[in-house]
Design a protein around this motif. Structure first.
Motif, short mmCIF file in Angstrom:
data_model
loop_
_atom_site.label_atom_id
_atom_site.label_comp_id
_atom_site.label_asym_id
_atom_site.label_seq_id
_atom_site.Cartn_x
_atom_site.Cartn_y
_atom_site.Cartn_z
N LEU A 173 24.30 -44.86 65.37
CA LEU A 173 24.26 -44.07 63.98
C LEU A 173 23.57 -42.70 64.04
O LEU A 173 24.00 -41.76 63.77
N LEU A 174 22.32 -42.69 64.77
CA LEU A 174 21.53 -41.69 64.93
C LEU A 174 21.97 -40.84 65.92
O LEU A 174 22.22 -39.43 65.64
N TRP A 175 22.44 -41.07 66.92
CA TRP A 175 22.95 -40.23 68.06
C TRP A 175 24.22 -39.40 67.77
O TRP A 175 24.49 -38.36 68.19
N SER A 176 25.27 -40.22 67.15
CA SER A 176 26.52 -39.77 66.81
C SER A 176 26.37 -38.62 65.85
O SER A 176 27.38 -37.99 65.57
N HIS A 177 25.37 -38.59 65.18
CA HIS A 177 25.10 -37.54 63.88
C HIS A 177 24.29 -36.46 64.46
O HIS A 177 24.06 -35.41 63.84
N GLY A 178 23.80 -36.47 65.84
CA GLY A 178 23.21 -35.48 66.38
C GLY A 178 21.62 -35.43 66.14
O GLY A 178 20.92 -34.66 66.43
N GLY A 179 21.17 -36.66 65.66
CA GLY A 179 19.68 -36.96 65.42
C GLY A 179 19.23 -37.39 66.77
O GLY A 179 19.97 -37.73 67.78
N ARG A 180 17.69 -37.52 66.91
CA ARG A 180 17.23 -38.16 67.88
C ARG A 180 15.71 -38.50 67.38
O ARG A 180 15.18 -37.84 66.32
N LEU A 181 15.26 -39.36 68.14
CA LEU A 181 13.82 -39.76 67.70
C LEU A 181 12.55 -38.67 67.83
O LEU A 181 11.79 -38.56 67.04
N VAL A 182 12.49 -38.36 69.17
CA VAL A 182 11.63 -37.11 69.55
C VAL A 182 12.40 -36.00 70.09
O VAL A 182 13.36 -36.10 70.58
N ASP A 183 11.72 -34.85 70.06
CA ASP A 183 12.09 -33.66 70.99
C ASP A 183 11.60 -33.78 72.68
O ASP A 183 10.81 -34.70 72.88
N GLU A 184 12.04 -32.93 73.35
CA GLU A 184 11.72 -32.90 74.69
C GLU A 184 10.21 -33.14 75.11
O GLU A 184 9.69 -33.48 75.98
N GLY A 232 7.93 -34.66 73.15
CA GLY A 232 7.66 -36.03 72.73
C GLY A 232 7.06 -35.87 71.37
O GLY A 232 6.34 -36.85 70.87
N LYS A 233 7.47 -34.92 70.51
CA LYS A 233 6.99 -34.72 69.07
C LYS A 233 8.14 -35.32 68.12
O LYS A 233 9.27 -35.11 68.39
N VAL A 234 7.55 -36.15 67.40
CA VAL A 234 8.75 -36.85 66.50
C VAL A 234 9.71 -35.85 65.75
O VAL A 234 9.23 -34.85 65.00
N ALA A 235 10.91 -36.13 65.85
CA ALA A 235 11.99 -35.17 65.38
C ALA A 235 13.00 -35.72 64.65
O ALA A 235 14.00 -35.31 64.38
N LEU A 236 12.84 -36.91 63.95
CA LEU A 236 13.69 -37.61 63.07
C LEU A 236 13.90 -36.76 61.68
O LEU A 236 14.91 -36.77 61.15
N ASP A 237 12.99 -36.00 61.08
CA ASP A 237 13.06 -35.38 59.67
C ASP A 237 13.91 -34.33 60.00
O ASP A 237 13.54 -33.09 59.96
N THR A 238 15.30 -34.50 59.76
CA THR A 238 16.43 -33.45 59.83
C THR A 238 17.55 -33.85 59.00
O THR A 238 17.82 -35.12 58.76
N PRO A 239 18.37 -32.83 58.82
CA PRO A 239 19.54 -33.11 58.09
C PRO A 239 20.56 -34.09 58.60
O PRO A 239 21.17 -34.73 58.24
N GLU A 240 20.31 -34.05 60.26
CA GLU A 240 21.07 -34.75 60.99
C GLU A 240 20.95 -36.41 60.71
O GLU A 240 21.83 -37.31 60.50
N THR A 241 19.72 -36.59 60.51
CA THR A 241 19.25 -38.13 60.29
C THR A 241 19.51 -38.56 59.01
O THR A 241 20.09 -39.74 58.58
N LEU A 242 19.63 -37.29 57.76
CA LEU A 242 19.86 -37.89 56.52
C LEU A 242 21.26 -38.17 56.61
O LEU A 242 21.74 -39.11 55.84
#
Length: 441
Positions: free
Chosen positions: A217-228, A230-240
């Motif tokens: 669900l996350l990856w198919s919408h372009g989301g990711r847990l953290v960036d390269e 290692g900073k949490v990168a969930l809070d994006t329109p893609e995750t929503l």
């Protein structure tokens, strides 16, 4: 189960257990490179801890290979098979008490969680990579220290979760196969429900299956847990958008998926309750090797396909990976390393891979030439399970934090709260970010 594999032990393998092992022999391309010199400790005995089977040949052939190791070395080996949900606890107890198995075959990020308590296996990994055509990317991610040439563990195979579906029911729903577009995929699931054959994907605490669906669900919408970094990168329109999609998908499903265990989707598919799910090869293996003609007919109607890519460049799936580790506390490190090397050599590995119909897909590229992959076109989607850029903790470094987020079900629970209507997408996302940041500090 606690089999002790000794020199005098005999093994009776039930009919059908080795169904895949009877395939015509096909040479695995092997390079002539010297093996690392490992002199087992005098009087060494080994205890191995690993996840229990989902299909019979997994344990049967693993035990058979272990017996061969004992016959050739004189080293007695005891294997403890542990139910998947109990593995994280068993592994943690061993490392935190400094007592337990001499070889721990855990999951994915375990080698990074307990990195300071492991003996490096770089010599084994370099030898096997040189001998068998190199390691797939996912094997390197889980086996090596982040951006380092040092190996913490030895990946042994990975099971992935493509779409498993009833071809006749998908056709009855108006589709020729599994569409690659997310909108079309949702429409397929809606159509399956209308004709009485709904889909089923868990957002429970089912090992393997639930994280696989949540990650998709996350990856198919372009989301990711953290960036390269290692900073949490969930809070994006893609995750929503992924959360909104999860809620829409839940409306198409059979009731009860929030309480599913790791075998529930297998049973629901085989029992004709659902027409589409994600799974390893275990469902197809069970149907194909059954003595019941009705089960064989269901095998013929079973199809496999990559889950829709959506915004991802490749199939947004990873593989639940077995990683062999040697703890620092073992009194027999050379014997433990010799055992791992032995189990990865072609004489042992290819029968295990083949007998399981590729359930644990290979981490070493040469085994992509195994006869199992050309034996049945329905297995093709599992062949490159470990040739993927996606992993638990994507897209940052594999760290103890990545393992902790997975083991604490942060992503699964984020989607589950929205799918069940417990929380709005923005609120559930905020809770997940807060939970992830507790580990990524």
């Amino acid at each position: 189960m606690r089999p002790i594999i000794g020199r005098r032990q005999t093994m009776g393998l039930a009919a059908g257990m080795l169904a895949g092992a009877a395939l015509p022999a096909r040479a695995i391309p092997v390079a002539d490179v010297p093996a690392p010199r490992l002199v087992p400790e005098p009087g060494a005995r080994l205890r191995v801890l690993r996840p229990a089977k989902y299909i019979d040949p997994d344990e049967a052939i693993f035990n058979q290979n272990t017996r061969r190791f004992t016959e050739q070395t004189g080293i007695e080996v005891r294997i403890d098979y542990v139910n998947w949900p109990d593995m994280p606890v068993q592994v943690a107890v061993a490392f935190n008490t400094g007592k337990g198995a001499d070889v721990l075959i855990g999951f994915g990020a375990d080698a990074h969680i307990y990195a300071d308590k492991l003996l490096e296996v770089t010599d084994l990994a370099e030898y096997l990579g040189a001998r068998y055509g190199g390691w797939y990317d996912l094997a390197r991610v889980y086996g090596q220290r982040w951006r380092s040439s040092a190996w913490l563990g030895l990946p042994m195979g990975g099971t992935t979760g493509p779409a498993v579906y009833r071809r006749s029911w998908v056709k009855a729903a108006g589709f020729d196969g599994i569409p690659n577009d997310l909108g079309e995929f949702l429409r397929l699931c809606q159509a399956l429900k209308r004709i009485g054959h709904p889909c089923g994907f868990p957002l429970s605490h089912a090992p393997g299956d639930a994280p696989g669906y949540a990650n998709w669900l996350l990856w198919s919408h372009g989301g990711r847990l953290v960036d390269e970094a290692g900073k949490v990168a969930l809070d994006t329109p893609e995750t929503l958008r992924a959360l909104d999609y999860a809620r829409a998908m839940q409306e198409t499903m059979i009731p009860g998926t929030m309480g599913w265990s790791g075998v529930s989707n297998n049973r629901a598919f085989i029992g004709g309750e659902i027409g589409l799910t994600q799974n390893g090869v275990s469902v197809y293996y069970s149907l194909k090797t059954s003595t019941d003609p009705a089960q064989n007919a269901l095998a013929a109607d079973t199809g496999h396909a990559e889950m829709p890519h959506g915004a991802a460049g490749k199939a947004p799936e990873t593989a639940l990976t077995l990683v062999g580790m040697v703890p620092r506390y073992t009194p027999a490190p050379n014997a433990a390393k010799a055992y791992l090397r032995f189990m990865m050599e072609a004489e042992q590995y290819d029968p295990w891979l083949t007998g399981c119909l590729g359930y644990w897909s290979q981490p070493l590229k040469a085994y992509g030439e195994s006869a199992v992959w050309s034996s049945d076109p329905k297995l093709a989607v599992y062949r490159d399970a470990m040739d993927t850029p996606f992993y638990e903790g994507y897209a940052g470094p594999i760290t103890p934090a990545a393992g902790a987020v997975a083991e604490n079900w942060v992503l699964v629970d984020m989607f589950a709260r929205v799918a069940t209507g417990e929380a709005r997408p923005a609120d559930s996302l905020r809770d997940a970010v807060r939970a992830a940041r507790r580990w990524y500090r």
